[in-house]
Design an enzyme around this catalytic site. Structure first.
Site: not given
Lengths: 406, 274
Positions: B50, B61, B176
């Site tokens: 990735e 994040d 995911y």
């Protein structure tokens, strides 16, 4: 379905997907999506529930002090020599600005949803103070994210929030300003999604926030409309309000959007001028992009990286804008113009001496535009300006820019 | 014709081990060093790569990846340069799947149609775009799928059974699973809960399920990998890069620092299946 750019009504938006034309939407991480959908469901219920409305109306009346007066600024009108100038005096609200209108609405909703913890972002600290206030009123723990730079600039508001029992978290990530505080609030939300309610301070973010905040702030325009009809027997010719994220402006504008003869102007922070990077004029000098859950005009570079804004007024210091304003700009219904730091500072002093009202630096931007327009309008014309906040918080900033040590 | 992602999962199934999916930020700490690390990742044991598309406001994040994005942008990274890194990588590796991961705005500004074409040409296999839930499929997901890119969706602990079909509907390549409610590199996931969640997702789809967010060590990877088709590790590598810097720039040990994290993870995962 997206709305056409020339709709029959400017007040029908957003559609079910939260779009105002191509703007708005729900650009959020999957973790938050179920919660955002739940919020939408609760909001749909609340806005048509008579009990919810009654509870909010009562708080607005007895806690905030609504309706706020519509004040005819006689001396300023005389001085400028043109249109009659009225102020919608939301600076007289409890906590000193329009922010409380939205906070009361949202905290009632948070309680209905069974949330036990409130988070918020703040720039100048006005929304942080209003959030901390309603959290104290309802006994809920409150965490306010504030850029580290702003924590230093706005020490009195930081202290106020702490007095009210809130935890103020300085955000050093990124560049330590409002957009970074909003990023950090979203990170908290995504981590504590089950029990936490995110009380967004402006008519931006993901659907349903722009609509919900607008509706809570529309009390400003609804009152102003009635008050103007009572005072003058007719609608005003021009509305003027400052636009940061855009909640006080949309609150005044929305009830008038379908009154074709009412011209509407939103005033952005032109900072030190639009030529460089030191401004916050997303609508005048930005371009459409996607940030904080919605598509809207943003200050960004050619790679889609978001820029930092600048304004003398921390409350206008945001590189985006509520999506409905983006749509109103593109449809042409509302005109958006920039006002420079220096012009706002002049207007700030003018109002103080002419009317005995110290305005916040945010509405001082709106006032600077009124100062430009009123003399060019006939004496039979009427302007309403949203005086959305008081200037106590800005006295230190103003002194610094005027070269005075206090 | 099968895709690189399908081929890779078929091969791993035959070997009887989960995929090691590794994240690095495009252009971190600089363009050349990033390309060097990426080229060496498969040799160190990465099965799928990735590559982050740096963004100024990465809302999902944690601090490690936030800082990596800032480093990359300061060093001159852009979406175009991230695509160039993929192109450079593909010159020497035509098998390892490459997924671009990031946020929508840089893609929107680049232009969706132009981006999809450029990504395919560079050799990108799939996209993960954090702020595009199924409700926003018209924006990028559908054009990307139509052009032949995989669109890999995140499923999370808050994605309940009612919502799962909508999340899986236009997902391709793999799913995911975000192991925690939170940001990248934060809390450690509970392997037991994750196993149950993966089982639940597998009842709804035949796609492989990879698990990420908060997995840092080989031990965690082994635990998580028991029930999943792949384990994603990003922040641990990105932190190793950060710690290797000399005065904020790539140092003599930077490439090795990143690769050694990957080697440890890979040998741990391989040993556990042996």
């Amino acid at each position: 379905m997206n709305q056409a750019l020339n709709p029959n009504s400017f007040r029908a938006g957003p559609d079910e997907e939260g779009r105002f034309g191509k703007f708005g939407g729900r650009f959020v991480a999957e973790t938050l999506m179920p919660l955002v959908l739940d919020l939408q469901e609760q909001w749909t219920w609340a806005k048509s529930d008579p009990g919810f409305k009654r509870e909010l109306d009562a708080l607005n009346a007895t806690y905030t002090g609504r309706p706020s007066p519509l004040y005819f600024a006689e001396r300023l009108t005389e001085k400028l020599g043109g249109a009659k100038i009225y102020f919608k005096r939301d600076e007289l609200n409890h906590t000193g600005s329009h922010k409380i209108n939205n906070c009361l609405g949202q905290i009632l909703l948070a309680r209905k949803m069974g949330k036990t913890r409130i988070i918020a972002e703040t720039g100048a600290g006005q929304h942080g103070v209003a959030t901390a206030t309603v959290c104290a009123r309802f006994g809920l723990p409150c965490v306010v994210y504030m850029g580290a730079t702003d924590v230093e600039r706005q020490a009195p508001n930081v202290f106020r929030m702490k007095l009210l029992g809130a935890e103020v978290v300085p955000v050093t990530a990124g560049h330590g300003t409002l957009k970074d505080a909003m990023n950090e609030a979203m990170r908290d939300w995504v981590t504590n999604v089950e029990e936490t309610y995110y009380l967004i301070g402006t008519a931006a973010g993901m659907h349903p926030y722009p609509e919900m905040v607008r509706d809570f702030q529309s009390v400003i325009g609804k009152e102003a409309r009635e008050q103007m009809l009572a005072a003058e027997g007719r609608l005003p010719d021009l509305l003027v309000a400052a636009v940061g994220g855009g909640s006080n402006a949309i609150g005044l504008f929305h009830p008038f959007l379908d009154d074709k003869d009412v011209a509407i102007v939103g005033v952005e922070a032109g900072g030190k001028g639009l030529d460089g990077d030191e401004h916050c004029a997303s609508l005048t000098a930005g371009s459409p992009g996607v940030l904080h859950g919605n598509r809207t005009y943003l200050l960004q570079n050619e790679d889609g990286q978001i820029k930092e804004g600048h304004s003398i007024s921390a409350g206008l210091d945001y590189p985006g804008i509520g999506p409905e304003h983006s749509w109103l700009k593109d449809t042409g219904r509302v005109e958006y113009v920039p006002i420079m730091d220096t012009e706002a500072l002049d207007a700030f002093q003018l109002l103080t001496r002419t009317e005995g009202i110290i305005p916040a630096l945010e509405p001082a931007h709106a006032l600077a535009e009124v100062v430009k327009r009123a003399p060019k309008m006939g004496k039979d014309k009427i302007i309403i300006m949203n005086l959305c906040g008081r200037g106590d918080k800005d006295v230190h900033t103003a002194a610094k820019h005027l070269g005075v040590e206090i | 014709m099968t895709t690189r992602i399908e081929d890779r999962f078929a091969k791993l199934k035959a070997e009887g081990r989960p995929a090691l999916v590794n994240f690095i930020m495009g252009g971190d700490p600089d363009h050349e060093t990033c390309l060097q690390i990426m080229r060496d990742l498969p040799g160190a044991g990465a099965d799928i790569i990735e590559l982050g598309m740096p963004f100024s406001d990465p809302m999902a994040d944690g601090p490690s990846i936030q800082k990596a994005g800032i480093r990359a942008l300061k060093a001159g990274a852009s979406l175009q340069k991230t695509l160039d890194i993929v192109k450079g990588f593909r010159a020497g590796d035509d098998e390892t799947p490459v997924i671009l991961m990031g946020y929508f705005n840089p893609i929107y500004i680049y232009g969706v149609a132009r981006f999809v074409a450029a990504a395919l040409e560079a050799g990108v296999d799939g996209l993960i775009v954090v702020d595009l839930p199924p409700e926003m499929d018209d924006e990028l997901c559908l054009p990307a799928l139509e052009a032949g890119l995989n669109f890999i969706r995140l499923a999370t602990p808050t994605t309940d059974d009612k919502r799962l079909p909508a999340v899986l509907k236009n997902t391709s390549g793999f799913v995911y699973y975000v192991s925690i409610t939170g940001i990248t590199g934060a809390a450690a996931p509970d392997a037991g809960k994750v196993a149950k969640a993966v089982e639940r997702i597998k009842r709804h789809t035949d796609l492989p399920v990879c698990v990420g967010f908060g997995v840092r060590t080989a031990e965690q990877a082994v635990e998580i990998g028991k029930g999943a088709d792949g384990v994603v590790v990003g922040s641990a590598i990105v932190s190793a890069i950060e710690n290797s810097l000399e005065e904020g720039r790539a140092g003599s040990r930077t490439v090795e620092a990143a690769l050694s994290v990957v080697r440890d993870l890979s040998s741990g995962l391989r040993a556990s299946k042996a």
